[in-house]
Scaffold this motif. Sequence first.
Motif, PDB file in Angstrom:
ATOM      1  N   UNK A 204      37.656  64.370  22.479  1.00 35.70           N
ATOM      2  CA  UNK A 204      38.813  63.743  23.118  1.00 35.70           C
ATOM      3  C   UNK A 204      38.921  62.345  22.526  1.00 35.70           C
ATOM      4  N   UNK A 205      39.931  62.089  21.748  1.00 36.29           N
ATOM      5  CA  UNK A 205      40.057  60.801  21.073  1.00 36.29           C
ATOM      6  C   UNK A 205      41.026  59.881  21.801  1.00 36.29           C
ATOM      7  N   UNK A 206      40.712  58.589  21.760  1.00 34.09           N
ATOM      8  CA  UNK A 206      41.653  57.594  22.276  1.00 34.09           C
ATOM      9  C   UNK A 206      42.522  57.132  21.105  1.00 34.09           C
ATOM     10  N   UNK A 207      43.555  56.373  21.409  1.00 29.72           N
ATOM     11  CA  UNK A 207      44.545  55.988  20.392  1.00 29.72           C
ATOM     12  C   UNK A 207      43.917  55.286  19.189  1.00 29.72           C
ATOM     13  N   UNK A 208      43.004  54.363  19.405  1.00 31.78           N
ATOM     14  CA  UNK A 208      42.406  53.632  18.283  1.00 31.78           C
ATOM     15  C   UNK A 208      41.570  54.563  17.395  1.00 31.78           C
ATOM     16  N   UNK A 209      40.939  55.550  18.002  1.00 33.76           N
ATOM     17  CA  UNK A 209      40.164  56.516  17.222  1.00 33.76           C
ATOM     18  C   UNK A 209      41.089  57.420  16.419  1.00 33.76           C
ATOM     19  N   UNK A 210      42.213  57.797  16.998  1.00 30.33           N
ATOM     20  CA  UNK A 210      43.191  58.609  16.262  1.00 30.33           C
ATOM     21  C   UNK A 210      43.722  57.851  15.047  1.00 30.33           C
ATOM     22  N   UNK A 211      43.943  56.546  15.197  1.00 33.33           N
ATOM     23  CA  UNK A 211      44.406  55.727  14.071  1.00 33.33           C
ATOM     24  C   UNK A 211      43.356  55.697  12.963  1.00 33.33           C
ATOM     25  N   UNK A 212      42.094  55.603  13.344  1.00 27.81           N
ATOM     26  CA  UNK A 212      41.015  55.601  12.354  1.00 27.81           C
ATOM     27  C   UNK A 212      40.951  56.945  11.622  1.00 27.81           C
TER      28      UNK A 212
ATOM     29  N   UNK B 264      31.520  59.245  22.270  1.00 28.90           N
ATOM     30  CA  UNK B 264      30.548  59.753  21.301  1.00 28.90           C
ATOM     31  C   UNK B 264      31.063  59.706  19.865  1.00 28.90           C
ATOM     32  N   UNK B 265      32.283  59.247  19.671  1.00 29.18           N
ATOM     33  CA  UNK B 265      32.933  59.331  18.368  1.00 29.18           C
ATOM     34  C   UNK B 265      32.732  58.096  17.494  1.00 29.18           C
ATOM     35  N   UNK B 266      32.664  56.924  18.075  1.00 34.54           N
ATOM     36  CA  UNK B 266      32.691  55.698  17.280  1.00 34.54           C
ATOM     37  C   UNK B 266      31.604  55.621  16.212  1.00 34.54           C
ATOM     38  N   UNK B 267      30.382  55.994  16.544  1.00 35.51           N
ATOM     39  CA  UNK B 267      29.324  55.921  15.533  1.00 35.51           C
ATOM     40  C   UNK B 267      29.578  56.927  14.415  1.00 35.51           C
ATOM     41  N   UNK B 268      30.091  58.098  14.762  1.00 31.57           N
ATOM     42  CA  UNK B 268      30.401  59.096  13.742  1.00 31.57           C
ATOM     43  C   UNK B 268      31.568  58.642  12.861  1.00 31.57           C
ATOM     44  N   UNK B 269      32.568  58.026  13.482  1.00 29.63           N
ATOM     45  CA  UNK B 269      33.695  57.498  12.707  1.00 29.63           C
ATOM     46  C   UNK B 269      33.231  56.395  11.763  1.00 29.63           C
ATOM     47  N   UNK B 270      32.342  55.537  12.233  1.00 30.04           N
ATOM     48  CA  UNK B 270      31.826  54.463  11.378  1.00 30.04           C
ATOM     49  C   UNK B 270      31.111  55.046  10.161  1.00 30.04           C
TER      50      UNK B 270
ATOM     51  N   UNK C 116      31.634  58.058   8.801  1.00 26.59           N
ATOM     52  CA  UNK C 116      32.641  58.673   7.936  1.00 26.59           C
ATOM     53  C   UNK C 116      33.440  57.622   7.178  1.00 26.59           C
ATOM     54  N   UNK C 117      33.796  56.531   7.843  1.00 32.81           N
ATOM     55  CA  UNK C 117      34.534  55.459   7.170  1.00 32.81           C
ATOM     56  C   UNK C 117      33.710  54.879   6.028  1.00 32.81           C
ATOM     57  N   UNK C 118      32.433  54.677   6.262  1.00 34.78           N
ATOM     58  CA  UNK C 118      31.553  54.146   5.224  1.00 34.78           C
ATOM     59  C   UNK C 118      31.450  55.093   4.040  1.00 34.78           C
ATOM     60  N   UNK C 119      31.268  56.365   4.318  1.00 31.12           N
ATOM     61  CA  UNK C 119      31.111  57.343   3.255  1.00 31.12           C
ATOM     62  C   UNK C 119      32.410  57.567   2.481  1.00 31.12           C
ATOM     63  N   UNK C 120      33.520  57.642   3.186  1.00 30.92           N
ATOM     64  CA  UNK C 120      34.807  57.834   2.506  1.00 30.92           C
ATOM     65  C   UNK C 120      35.114  56.627   1.632  1.00 30.92           C
ATOM     66  N   UNK C 121      34.831  55.440   2.127  1.00 34.87           N
ATOM     67  CA  UNK C 121      35.049  54.241   1.315  1.00 34.87           C
ATOM     68  C   UNK C 121      34.180  54.294   0.059  1.00 34.87           C
ATOM     69  N   UNK C 122      32.950  54.691   0.217  1.00 31.69           N
ATOM     70  CA  UNK C 122      32.038  54.776  -0.920  1.00 31.69           C
ATOM     71  C   UNK C 122      32.516  55.813  -1.937  1.00 31.69           C
ATOM     72  N   UNK C 123      32.881  56.981  -1.452  1.00 29.23           N
ATOM     73  CA  UNK C 123      33.317  58.065  -2.341  1.00 29.23           C
ATOM     74  C   UNK C 123      34.628  57.717  -3.036  1.00 29.23           C
TER      75      UNK C 123
END
Length: 93
Positions: free
Chosen positions: A63-71, A19-25, A27-34
């Motif tokens: 519960x995050x997997x390793x790639x999500x923790x890196x993000x 359930x995390x990947x779409x939320x991470x995407x 957040x990544x977009x918004x943080x990059x923009x800000x």
Amino acid sequence: MNGTNKPPPAQRGRRPANLVDSQLAHLESMVQHVTRGDAVSVLVTLDHEYWEKRVRVLEETHELIASQRKRIIKLLDQLGSEAQMKQRRRTAA
């Protein structure tokens, strides 16, 4: 279920990693923009502290997997760098 198979208290009730990947995407977009500095005025009020809080909540509730923790780490690093640059600009002014 015996007591030895229970997850640690901090991990009980966490949502699954899928359930995390779409939320991470988002957040990544918004943080990059800000952090780019060309955010529209509405987003300026949502500073690094707001976005860091959003990232931390995601980290603490899933519960995050390793790639999500890196993000997550990358997002927090970006936000930390932006906060430091803003602080330097304030002290230089």
